[in-house]
Design a protein around this motif. Structure first.
Motif, PDB file in Angstrom:
ATOM      1  N   MET A 116       4.020   0.179  -3.062  1.00 14.43           N
ATOM      2  CA  MET A 116       2.826  -0.307  -3.747  1.00 14.43           C
ATOM      3  C   MET A 116       2.051  -1.237  -2.823  1.00 14.43           C
ATOM      4  N   LYS A 117       0.781  -0.982  -2.671  1.00 10.03           N
ATOM      5  CA  LYS A 117      -0.065  -1.785  -1.800  1.00 10.03           C
ATOM      6  C   LYS A 117      -0.289  -3.158  -2.413  1.00 10.03           C
ATOM      7  N   ARG A 118      -0.070  -4.206  -1.611  1.00 13.91           N
ATOM      8  CA  ARG A 118      -0.312  -5.581  -2.052  1.00 13.91           C
ATOM      9  C   ARG A 118      -1.604  -6.084  -1.413  1.00 13.91           C
ATOM     10  N   TYR A 119      -2.288  -6.971  -2.115  1.00 16.63           N
ATOM     11  CA  TYR A 119      -3.539  -7.508  -1.577  1.00 16.63           C
ATOM     12  C   TYR A 119      -3.730  -8.939  -2.047  1.00 16.63           C
ATOM     13  N   ALA A 120      -4.680  -9.625  -1.407  1.00 10.83           N
ATOM     14  CA  ALA A 120      -5.003 -10.998  -1.787  1.00 10.83           C
ATOM     15  C   ALA A 120      -5.690 -11.010  -3.143  1.00 10.83           C
ATOM     16  N   LEU A 121      -5.648 -12.149  -3.804  1.00 11.04           N
ATOM     17  CA  LEU A 121      -6.237 -12.255  -5.138  1.00 11.04           C
ATOM     18  C   LEU A 121      -7.703 -11.846  -5.149  1.00 11.04           C
ATOM     19  N   ILE A 162      -2.482   0.155 -21.933  1.00  6.06           N
ATOM     20  CA  ILE A 162      -3.510  -0.706 -21.356  1.00  6.06           C
ATOM     21  C   ILE A 162      -2.887  -1.980 -20.783  1.00  6.06           C
ATOM     22  N   HIS A 163      -1.976  -2.572 -21.530  1.00  3.74           N
ATOM     23  CA  HIS A 163      -1.278  -3.762 -21.035  1.00  3.74           C
ATOM     24  C   HIS A 163      -0.525  -3.449 -19.744  1.00  3.74           C
ATOM     25  N   ARG A 164       0.098  -2.258 -19.710  1.00  2.12           N
ATOM     26  CA  ARG A 164       0.867  -1.867 -18.522  1.00  2.12           C
ATOM     27  C   ARG A 164      -0.054  -1.698 -17.315  1.00  2.12           C
ATOM     28  N   ARG A 165      -1.259  -1.196 -17.546  1.00  2.00           N
ATOM     29  CA  ARG A 165      -2.230  -1.030 -16.465  1.00  2.00           C
ATOM     30  C   ARG A 165      -2.646  -2.395 -15.899  1.00  2.00           C
ATOM     31  N   VAL A 166      -2.909  -3.351 -16.771  1.00  2.00           N
ATOM     32  CA  VAL A 166      -3.268  -4.695 -16.318  1.00  2.00           C
ATOM     33  C   VAL A 166      -2.093  -5.308 -15.560  1.00  2.00           C
ATOM     34  N   CYS A 167      -0.882  -5.115 -16.090  1.00  2.00           N
ATOM     35  CA  CYS A 167       0.319  -5.625 -15.428  1.00  2.00           C
ATOM     36  C   CYS A 167       0.442  -5.060 -14.025  1.00  2.00           C
ATOM     37  N   ASP A 168       0.250  -3.760 -13.890  1.00  2.00           N
ATOM     38  CA  ASP A 168       0.370  -3.109 -12.589  1.00  2.00           C
ATOM     39  C   ASP A 168      -0.628  -3.689 -11.591  1.00  2.00           C
ATOM     40  N   LEU A 169      -1.864  -3.925 -12.025  1.00  2.00           N
ATOM     41  CA  LEU A 169      -2.892  -4.442 -11.125  1.00  2.00           C
ATOM     42  C   LEU A 169      -2.626  -5.898 -10.746  1.00  2.00           C
ATOM     43  N   LEU A 170      -2.165  -6.705 -11.702  1.00  2.04           N
ATOM     44  CA  LEU A 170      -1.859  -8.101 -11.392  1.00  2.04           C
ATOM     45  C   LEU A 170      -0.638  -8.215 -10.493  1.00  2.04           C
ATOM     46  N   ALA A 171       0.328  -7.294 -10.671  1.00  6.06           N
ATOM     47  CA  ALA A 171       1.553  -7.336  -9.876  1.00  6.06           C
ATOM     48  C   ALA A 171       1.320  -6.939  -8.423  1.00  6.06           C
ATOM     49  N   ARG A 172       0.158  -6.378  -8.121  1.00  8.54           N
ATOM     50  CA  ARG A 172      -0.156  -5.997  -6.740  1.00  8.54           C
ATOM     51  C   ARG A 172      -0.696  -7.163  -5.927  1.00  8.54           C
ATOM     52  N   ILE A 173      -1.040  -8.240  -6.596  1.00  4.44           N
ATOM     53  CA  ILE A 173      -1.590  -9.404  -5.894  1.00  4.44           C
ATOM     54  C   ILE A 173      -0.461 -10.133  -5.173  1.00  4.44           C
ATOM     55  N   ASP A 174      -0.711 -10.549  -3.956  1.00  8.13           N
ATOM     56  CA  ASP A 174       0.276 -11.332  -3.212  1.00  8.13           C
ATOM     57  C   ASP A 174       0.617 -12.602  -3.986  1.00  8.13           C
ATOM     58  N   THR A 175       1.893 -12.876  -4.091  1.00  5.86           N
ATOM     59  CA  THR A 175       2.345 -14.058  -4.828  1.00  5.86           C
ATOM     60  C   THR A 175       3.241 -14.915  -3.940  1.00  5.86           C
ATOM     61  N   PRO A 176       3.429 -16.173  -4.300  1.00  4.57           N
ATOM     62  CA  PRO A 176       4.302 -17.063  -3.506  1.00  4.57           C
ATOM     63  C   PRO A 176       5.747 -16.567  -3.514  1.00  4.57           C
ATOM     64  N   ASP A 177       6.486 -16.949  -2.503  1.00  3.45           N
ATOM     65  CA  ASP A 177       7.884 -16.531  -2.384  1.00  3.45           C
ATOM     66  C   ASP A 177       8.738 -16.992  -3.554  1.00  3.45           C
ATOM     67  N   ILE A 187       7.501  -8.694 -10.148  1.00  2.00           N
ATOM     68  CA  ILE A 187       7.038  -8.356  -8.812  1.00  2.00           C
ATOM     69  C   ILE A 187       7.995  -7.337  -8.201  1.00  2.00           C
ATOM     70  N   LYS A 188       7.460  -6.238  -7.697  1.00  2.00           N
ATOM     71  CA  LYS A 188       8.302  -5.206  -7.104  1.00  2.00           C
ATOM     72  C   LYS A 188       9.071  -5.771  -5.909  1.00  2.00           C
ATOM     73  N   GLY A 189      10.365  -5.438  -5.858  1.00  2.00           N
ATOM     74  CA  GLY A 189      11.207  -5.937  -4.782  1.00  2.00           C
ATOM     75  C   GLY A 189      11.872  -7.255  -5.114  1.00  2.00           C
ATOM     76  N   HIS A 190      11.491  -7.854  -6.244  1.00  2.00           N
ATOM     77  CA  HIS A 190      12.105  -9.091  -6.708  1.00  2.00           C
ATOM     78  C   HIS A 190      12.739  -8.842  -8.075  1.00  2.00           C
ATOM     79  N   SER A 191      13.719  -9.653  -8.421  1.00  2.00           N
ATOM     80  CA  SER A 191      14.413  -9.481  -9.692  1.00  2.00           C
ATOM     81  C   SER A 191      15.207 -10.738 -10.015  1.00  2.00           C
ATOM     82  N   TYR A 192      15.924 -10.680 -11.130  1.00  2.00           N
ATOM     83  CA  TYR A 192      16.788 -11.806 -11.470  1.00  2.00           C
ATOM     84  C   TYR A 192      17.879 -11.998 -10.422  1.00  2.00           C
TER      85      TYR A 192
END
Length: 319
Positions: free
Chosen positions: A1-6, A66-81, A87-92
């Motif tokens: 999944m492509k990540r991008y700045a906010l 629709i909620h899942r679509r918004v979730c997918d788009l927000l989850a693509r934004i770069d986030t702090p460590d 976030i894909k690649g992160h988990s409990y």
């Protein structure tokens, strides 16, 4: 999944409701209907069973899409460590692995987090952070909330709860970095570890949470080398381990399976037991063969059940 700045998000500086409908692949009239926010029409409303009942608002199929679509788009934004949820690649598991067992640790949750994330906080995120137009921000905030807050059963709530209170999490992260502590956040569960993590540090975190209109609870302090559970995982000096309570549930599941008197009963028990073992296998790979064995057994029983219900699969001599 492509990540991008906010500022590369499709929501950034979004000024048109028509363009929003295209981004969400939903007709504008449909979005306006959802924005009227009839909980009974738009959500499955129920309470959790076992322990203290908790109200759940789960969007019905089309709204959940629709909620899942918004979730997918927000989850693509770069986030702090420090963020490990939604976030894909992160988990409990990554959340737990970030912490050492030989240093002090504090844990703190935000009380009733999703119900505490108000429609105004969601609207403020889209209006101020995303710089959407007022009408776009208002429409999104209404479509993504129920009863004036985030829905507890929505796919978008984990990531949107972070962004709605991003300023608070960043303020806490700044405090943590300044003290040389390791911080992780999994939805409303925040953990801090390091030699400088003290009860005073915990008090400072709670002050920040309170200053943003939220309440903290489930507060725990661990001195160096004390046993600690982080997001359902035991953190030890030799790595992460399965908590005793989760191990017991697997043992109990096996006992129920052995006591089952019919294949029908076994088919009801197997999915949850396999799920528990697969989760355990993520922590300890030695559980993997057991999960595979039970999965094959479930397929075998299902195949027998299917063939017994399908007359065409019987030998001709049965006729």
């Amino acid at each position: 999944m492509k990540r991008y700045a906010l500022d590369q998000s499709p929501f950034f500086k979004l000024k048109s409701r028509q363009k929003l409908s295209k981004i969400l692949d939903a007709d504008l009239n449909e979005l306006e209907v959802f924005a009227r926010n009839d909980p009974v029409d738009n959500y499955k409303l129920f309470e959790t069973s076992g322990g203290k009942p908790r109200p759940v608002q789960c969007p019905k199929h089309r709204l959940q899409v629709i909620h899942r679509r918004v979730c997918d788009l927000l989850a693509r934004i770069d986030t702090p460590d420090y963020l490990h949820s939604a976030i894909k690649g992160h988990s409990y598991l990554s959340n737990a692995k970030a912490h050492a067992a030989n240093v002090p640790m504090v844990k703190v949750d935000i009380k009733k987090f999703f119900p505490s994330v108000t429609i105004n906080a969601v609207k403020r995120f889209f209006l101020k952070t995303m710089e959407c137009s007022p009408d776009v921000a208002a429409l999104l905030s209404k479509v993504l909330t129920v009863y004036g807050h985030l829905a507890t059963g929505s796919s978008v709530s984990p990531i949107l709860s972070y962004y709605a209170h991003r300023d608070m999490f960043e303020e806490i992260a700044h405090l943590s970095a300044g003290r040389g502590a390791v911080m992780t956040c999994y939805v409303d569960d925040m953990c801090f570890s390091g030699e400088t993590v003290t009860r005073k540090f915990l008090s400072d975190v709670r002050v920040i949470i309170r200053s943003h209109g939220l309440k903290s609870h489930k507060i725990h302090y661990f001195s160096s080398n004390m046993p600690r559970i982080v997001t359902g995982v035991v953190v030890t000096n030799s790595g992460i381990k399965l908590p005793n309570i989760r191990h017991k549930k697997i043992v109990d599941g096996y006992a129920q399976l052995q006591a089952a008197l019919s294949d029908e009963e076994k088919l009801k028990l197997l999915p949850s037991l396999i799920g528990r073992i697969n989760e355990a296998a993520q922590i300890d790979p030695r559980w993997t063969p057991k999960a595979k064995q039970l999965t094959l057994e479930m397929k075998r029983i299902s195949s027998i059940a299917a063939s017994s219900m399908n007359p065409s699969s019987r030998p001709s001599s049965w006729a």
